[in-house]
Design an enzyme around this catalytic site. Structure first.
Site, PDB file in Angstrom:
ATOM      1  N   GLY A 243       3.718  -0.535  -9.165  1.00  0.00           N
ATOM      2  CA  GLY A 243       2.552  -1.427  -9.210  1.00  0.00           C
ATOM      3  C   GLY A 243       2.689  -2.652 -10.088  1.00  0.00           C
ATOM      4  N   GLU A 278       8.097   4.417 -10.232  1.00  0.00           N
ATOM      5  CA  GLU A 278       8.579   4.039  -8.882  1.00  0.00           C
ATOM      6  C   GLU A 278       8.303   2.573  -8.628  1.00  0.00           C
ATOM      7  OE1 GLU A 278       5.547   6.112  -7.006  1.00  0.00           O
ATOM      8  OE2 GLU A 278       6.223   8.034  -7.752  1.00  0.00           O
ATOM      9  N   PRO A 279       8.981   1.668  -9.314  1.00  0.00           N
ATOM     10  CA  PRO A 279       8.716   0.257  -9.055  1.00  0.00           C
ATOM     11  C   PRO A 279       9.371  -0.207  -7.759  1.00  0.00           C
ATOM     12  CG  PRO A 279      10.469   0.482 -10.668  1.00  0.00           C
ATOM     13  CD  PRO A 279      10.023   1.883 -10.338  1.00  0.00           C
ATOM     14  N   GLY A 280       8.717  -1.094  -7.064  1.00  0.00           N
ATOM     15  CA  GLY A 280       9.277  -1.688  -5.849  1.00  0.00           C
ATOM     16  C   GLY A 280       9.290  -3.201  -5.983  1.00  0.00           C
ATOM     17  N   ARG A 281       8.083  -3.759  -5.971  1.00  0.00           N
ATOM     18  CA  ARG A 281       7.942  -5.212  -6.005  1.00  0.00           C
ATOM     19  C   ARG A 281       8.631  -5.846  -7.219  1.00  0.00           C
ATOM     20  NH1 ARG A 281       3.367  -7.769  -3.735  1.00  0.00           N
ATOM     21  NH2 ARG A 281       2.358  -5.745  -3.847  1.00  0.00           N
ATOM     22  N   ARG A 317       2.328 -11.172   4.710  1.00  0.00           N
ATOM     23  CA  ARG A 317       1.472 -11.095   3.516  1.00  0.00           C
ATOM     24  C   ARG A 317       0.384 -12.179   3.457  1.00  0.00           C
ATOM     25  NH1 ARG A 317       2.656 -11.199  -1.212  1.00  0.00           N
ATOM     26  NH2 ARG A 317       1.501  -9.350  -1.841  1.00  0.00           N
ATOM     27  N   TYR A 321      -3.121 -10.237   3.265  1.00  0.00           N
ATOM     28  CA  TYR A 321      -3.769 -10.119   1.948  1.00  0.00           C
ATOM     29  C   TYR A 321      -4.212 -11.458   1.399  1.00  0.00           C
ATOM     30  CZ  TYR A 321      -0.569  -6.107   2.205  1.00  0.00           C
ATOM     31  OH  TYR A 321       0.160  -5.025   2.601  1.00  0.00           O
ATOM     32  N   CYS A 347       1.581 -17.008  18.822  1.00  0.00           N
ATOM     33  CA  CYS A 347       0.319 -17.508  19.385  1.00  0.00           C
ATOM     34  C   CYS A 347      -0.882 -16.761  18.800  1.00  0.00           C
ATOM     35  CB  CYS A 347       0.318 -17.462  20.898  1.00  0.00           C
ATOM     36  SG  CYS A 347       0.808 -15.894  21.537  1.00  0.00           S
ATOM     37  N   GLU A 348      -1.118 -17.012  17.526  1.00  0.00           N
ATOM     38  CA  GLU A 348      -2.255 -16.466  16.782  1.00  0.00           C
ATOM     39  C   GLU A 348      -2.621 -17.511  15.743  1.00  0.00           C
ATOM     40  OE1 GLU A 348      -3.557 -13.123  16.486  1.00  0.00           O
ATOM     41  OE2 GLU A 348      -2.155 -12.141  17.847  1.00  0.00           O
TER      42      GLU A 348
HETATM   43  N1  LLP Z   1       4.725   4.405  -5.379  1.00  0.00           N
HETATM   44  C1  LLP Z   1       3.829   4.580  -4.405  1.00  0.00           C
HETATM   45  C2  LLP Z   1       3.288   5.925  -4.180  1.00  0.00           C
HETATM   46  C3  LLP Z   1       3.397   3.496  -3.632  1.00  0.00           C
HETATM   47  O1  LLP Z   1       2.486   3.683  -2.681  1.00  0.00           O
HETATM   48  C4  LLP Z   1       3.927   2.213  -3.877  1.00  0.00           C
HETATM   49  C5  LLP Z   1       3.510   1.052  -3.071  1.00  0.00           C
HETATM   50  C6  LLP Z   1       4.889   2.073  -4.895  1.00  0.00           C
HETATM   51  C7  LLP Z   1       5.257   3.191  -5.632  1.00  0.00           C
HETATM   52  C8  LLP Z   1       5.527   0.758  -5.221  1.00  0.00           C
HETATM   53  O2  LLP Z   1       4.587  -0.153  -5.676  1.00  0.00           O
HETATM   54  P1  LLP Z   1       5.066  -1.577  -6.249  1.00  0.00           P
HETATM   55  O3  LLP Z   1       5.825  -1.313  -7.522  1.00  0.00           O
HETATM   56  O4  LLP Z   1       5.927  -2.207  -5.237  1.00  0.00           O
HETATM   57  O5  LLP Z   1       3.821  -2.314  -6.457  1.00  0.00           O
HETATM   58  N2  LLP Z   1       2.434  -4.278   1.356  1.00  0.00           N
HETATM   59  C9  LLP Z   1       1.751  -4.569   0.119  1.00  0.00           C
HETATM   60  C10 LLP Z   1       2.123  -3.611  -0.981  1.00  0.00           C
HETATM   61  C11 LLP Z   1       1.866  -2.180  -0.609  1.00  0.00           C
HETATM   62  C12 LLP Z   1       2.290  -1.223  -1.690  1.00  0.00           C
HETATM   63  C13 LLP Z   1       2.263   0.180  -1.185  1.00  0.00           C
HETATM   64  N3  LLP Z   1       2.660   1.158  -2.118  1.00  0.00           N
HETATM   65  C14 LLP Z   1       2.022  -6.012  -0.275  1.00  0.00           C
HETATM   66  O6  LLP Z   1       2.730  -6.705   0.445  1.00  0.00           O
HETATM   67  O7  LLP Z   1       1.496  -6.477  -1.286  1.00  0.00           O
END
Ligand code: LLP
Length: 417
Positions: A243, A278-281, A317, A321, A347-348
């Site tokens: 997050g 669990e970082p992603g972004r 995105r 959002y 075409c949107e």
């Molecule tokens: N753990 C869980 C259980 C999650 O559901 C998520 C993201 C993460 C970790 C990783 O979160 P992050 O560190 O990336 O914030 N598509 C959306 C974001 C959806 C996130 C879903 N879950 C966007 O483009 O902003």
């Protein structure tokens, strides 16, 4: 206009470079649209994250949903990360990328029997589960397989993460997690003999920019953990999810890690649990750009439009959002600036990247970088309008390689029978 730069994407003599490679050169060789990632940036973010939290020595599981190209997952695996997967497909990708099953956590609010069975066969480290019925399904399938599954329960701390409603997951009325009472019930009922309950899990939401929601939620989880211990349930880890927000605007700060680790240490060290993240972004977003070319410009009414060769099929995105992605010319331009809507060919009317964005004069073939597209970009792409998926390029130093080729027309029919 302001140009967005970081350690990986910078202007040298007015030209955008990714690490040591001029972006223009990649466009000349592979064409546009194309997604370009910096491997060095990914590695730097991973080490920045682990050093920030050194005080609590967490285990990190890269949330592969942010960018699941196997070369990207492999970059984090090689850096020492585990992988968080959210479906059989992501599990398959993580395994193909070389992740060891013992370093994979299998999350998801609704896993099918087939997915659970696949996770059991592969012997993933643990399943995260967020309903009593799914826990029962894991127990049944583990029993059938003659195994004991590790399970962490995802609880819903009922905390407002103060982010976009579509990416908030921790309010009591969200579909995610279970209430603390339900968690206690599951953990103390003794009904699940083929499950070893190992920990509690939470994930507040995404693109969170303040520390307070984490602290508020962790305090609640700490109380729950303590109450469970009193009831004889001993859990060994606390998964605090991902997050952590990143900058999308030039000059905007990233998540501030100066206070959170110390505050967490104070709450968590006395509990003697391992902390997971669990970082992603945070690890990937600013390590990527979507490079696109202006096809045409035109004016309708009092609006100027630049129609580019990438579209909502490549980056959802902005429409989904209302997200801001900085857009800048690959070659710096001085002179007058105009307000443009940057739109794609789909075409949107929802097919736009930016509205009324101040940019130097754009013309046919101007190359534009859509910034911060290393996360939640390609993974959310589609073939709408039977558009072809762009290639993905990974740069390291002065080298770059194609980590996914551009889709061809015949690829569009490969599943049709
Ligand atoms: N753990 C869980 C259980 C999650 O559901 C998520 C993201 C993460 C970790 C990783 O979160 P992050 O560190 O990336 O914030 N598509 C959306 C974001 C959806 C996130 C879903 N879950 C966007 O483009 O902003």
């Amino acid at each position: 206009m302001q140009y967005k730069e970081n350690s990986a994407f910078s202007y040298q003599a007015g030209e955008l470079f990714v690490e040591d490679v001029p972006v223009k050169e990649i466009a000349a060789i592979v064409g546009t649209p194309v997604l370009i990632y910096s491997k060095t940036f990914f590695k730097q973010q991973y080490s920045a994250f682990t050093s920030a939290f050194a005080a609590i020595s967490p285990r990190v599981f890269y949330a592969s949903k942010a960018n699941f190209n196997t070369a990207v997952i492999r970059t984090f695996v090689e850096a020492g990360s585990g992988v968080d997967v959210n479906s059989a497909g992501e599990l398959y990708r993580a395994l193909q990328a070389g992740a060891k099953p013992r370093n994979i956590v299998f999350a998801g609010v609704g896993k099918t029997d087939a997915e659970i069975t696949y996770g059991l066969e592969q012997e993933v480290f643990l399943f995260k589960s967020e309903s009593r019925e799914e826990v029962a399904a894991i127990n049944r399938l583990a029993h059938d397989a003659g195994k004991t599954a590790n399970v962490a329960l995802r609880v819903n701390p009922d905390v407002d993460p103060k982010t976009h409603p579509y990416i908030s997951t921790s309010l009591a009325n969200n579909k995610f997690g279970i209430s603390f009472d339900e968690a206690k019930g599951i953990l103390t009922c003794g009904e699940f003999s083929n499950i070893r309950f190992t920990g509690l899990d939470m994930h507040l939401g995404s693109q969170i920019t303040t520390t307070a929601p984490y602290i508020e939620a962790v305090k609640k989880l700490a109380v729950l953990l303590f109450e469970l211990r009193e009831a004889g349930v001993h859990l060994t880890h606390l998964d605090l999810g991902g997050g952590f927000g990143v900058s999308y605007q030039p000059g905007e700060p990233e998540f501030d890690f100066s206070e959170l680790p110390g505050q967490l240490a104070e709450i968590l060290l006395p509990l003697n649990v391992t902390v997971f993240f669990e970082p992603g972004r945070f690890l990937t977003a600013n390590g990527g750009i979507l490079l696109t070319k202006v096809l045409y410009t035109k004016a309708n009414g009092n609006k100027k439009f630049a129609i580019v060769d990438a579209g909502m099929t490549d980056l959802m995105r902005p429409v989904l959002y209302n997200a801001y992605h900085h857009i800048q010319p690959v070659s710096c331009q001085s002179g007058a600036e105009f307000e443009y809507d940057i739109v794609g060919p789909v075409c949107e009317s929802s097919d736009f990247f930016a509205k009324s964005r101040l940019l130097p004069e754009l013309g046919k073939d101007t190359l534009l970088a859509v910034c911060s597209t290393g996360a939640y970009t390609d993974v959310m792409g589609s073939n709408y309008n039977a558009r072809l998926r762009p290639p993905e390029i990974l740069v390291e130093g002065s080298n770059f390689k194609t980590i996914r080729r551009r889709e061809k027309l015949e690829d569009l029919l490969r599943l049709e029978v």
